[in-house]
Design a protein around this motif. Sequence first.
Motif, PDB file in Angstrom:
ATOM      1  N   LEU A   1       0.857  -1.177   0.000  1.00  0.00           N
ATOM      2  CA  LEU A   1       0.000   0.000   0.000  1.00  0.00           C
ATOM      3  C   LEU A   1       0.901   1.238   0.000  1.00  0.00           C
ATOM      4  N   TYR A   2       0.567   2.222  -0.839  1.00  0.00           N
ATOM      5  CA  TYR A   2       1.383   3.418  -0.994  1.00  0.00           C
ATOM      6  C   TYR A   2       0.567   4.637  -0.587  1.00  0.00           C
ATOM      7  N   ASN A   3       1.115   5.420   0.340  1.00  0.00           N
ATOM      8  CA  ASN A   3       0.417   6.616   0.782  1.00  0.00           C
ATOM      9  C   ASN A   3       0.527   7.690  -0.316  1.00  0.00           C
TER      10      ASN A   3
ATOM     11  N   THR B   1      -7.742   2.936  -1.065  1.00  0.00           N
ATOM     12  CA  THR B   1      -8.422   2.884   0.221  1.00  0.00           C
ATOM     13  C   THR B   1      -7.958   4.032   1.105  1.00  0.00           C
ATOM     14  N   ILE B   2      -8.691   4.264   2.177  1.00  0.00           N
ATOM     15  CA  ILE B   2      -8.299   5.248   3.187  1.00  0.00           C
ATOM     16  C   ILE B   2      -8.115   4.493   4.489  1.00  0.00           C
ATOM     17  N   ASN B   3      -6.947   4.687   5.107  1.00  0.00           N
ATOM     18  CA  ASN B   3      -6.725   4.019   6.388  1.00  0.00           C
ATOM     19  C   ASN B   3      -5.623   4.738   7.167  1.00  0.00           C
TER      20      ASN B   3
ATOM     21  N   GLY C   1     -11.959  -1.754  -3.346  1.00  0.00           N
ATOM     22  CA  GLY C   1     -12.655  -0.837  -4.246  1.00  0.00           C
ATOM     23  C   GLY C   1     -11.701  -0.031  -5.107  1.00  0.00           C
ATOM     24  N   SER C   2     -12.254   0.575  -6.158  1.00  0.00           N
ATOM     25  CA  SER C   2     -11.450   1.300  -7.147  1.00  0.00           C
ATOM     26  C   SER C   2     -11.330   2.781  -6.871  1.00  0.00           C
ATOM     27  N   SER C   3     -12.124   3.308  -5.938  1.00  0.00           N
ATOM     28  CA  SER C   3     -12.090   4.759  -5.733  1.00  0.00           C
ATOM     29  C   SER C   3     -12.463   5.146  -4.314  1.00  0.00           C
TER      30      SER C   3
ATOM     31  N   GLY D   1      -4.928   8.398   5.896  1.00  0.00           N
ATOM     32  CA  GLY D   1      -4.179   8.655   4.679  1.00  0.00           C
ATOM     33  C   GLY D   1      -4.874   7.955   3.523  1.00  0.00           C
ATOM     34  N   ILE D   2      -4.603   8.432   2.311  1.00  0.00           N
ATOM     35  CA  ILE D   2      -5.185   7.829   1.108  1.00  0.00           C
ATOM     36  C   ILE D   2      -4.116   6.906   0.512  1.00  0.00           C
ATOM     37  N   TYR D   3      -4.491   5.671   0.265  1.00  0.00           N
ATOM     38  CA  TYR D   3      -3.513   4.668  -0.170  1.00  0.00           C
ATOM     39  C   TYR D   3      -3.856   4.067  -1.524  1.00  0.00           C
TER      40      TYR D   3
END
Length: 131
Positions: free
Chosen positions: A14-16, A47-49, A91-93, A110-112
């Motif tokens: 996963l990349y921020n 994703t957001i995490n 999900g895609s978005s 953060g958005i990943y």
Amino acid sequence: MIYKFSIKTERENLYNVTSKVREAVRESGIENGQVIIFCPHTTAGITINENADPDVIHDILLGLDKAFPDRREFLHFEGNSSAHLKASCVGSSQTVILSEGRLLLGTWQGIYFCEFDGPRTRNFYVKVIKD
Ligand code: ZN
């Protein structure tokens, strides 16, 4: 306004990309509206995490591996059905509210960009929509 970004990925990670999204927002000059972050790939997602403890990313990847292991029963000729399942799961978005020039993310969010079938060069889009 639509912005396109490229990212070189490892096999699975996963990349921020939050700073890239903020860059697009700044360039747009839009202060209030919505921001859509979209991934146009079938074995990657958005994703957001949590952005504070990197162990969360490790645990998400581990949990997805446990939930969607490779199975001999899979038919898909590419042999990457596990990656397709993970991509559909995250999900895609994602959509984030933009208010007075700021993304309304929580302190620890953060958005990943999620890679499940790398290494590859991937793209994602950021669309900033004015209210
Ligand atoms: Zn495939």
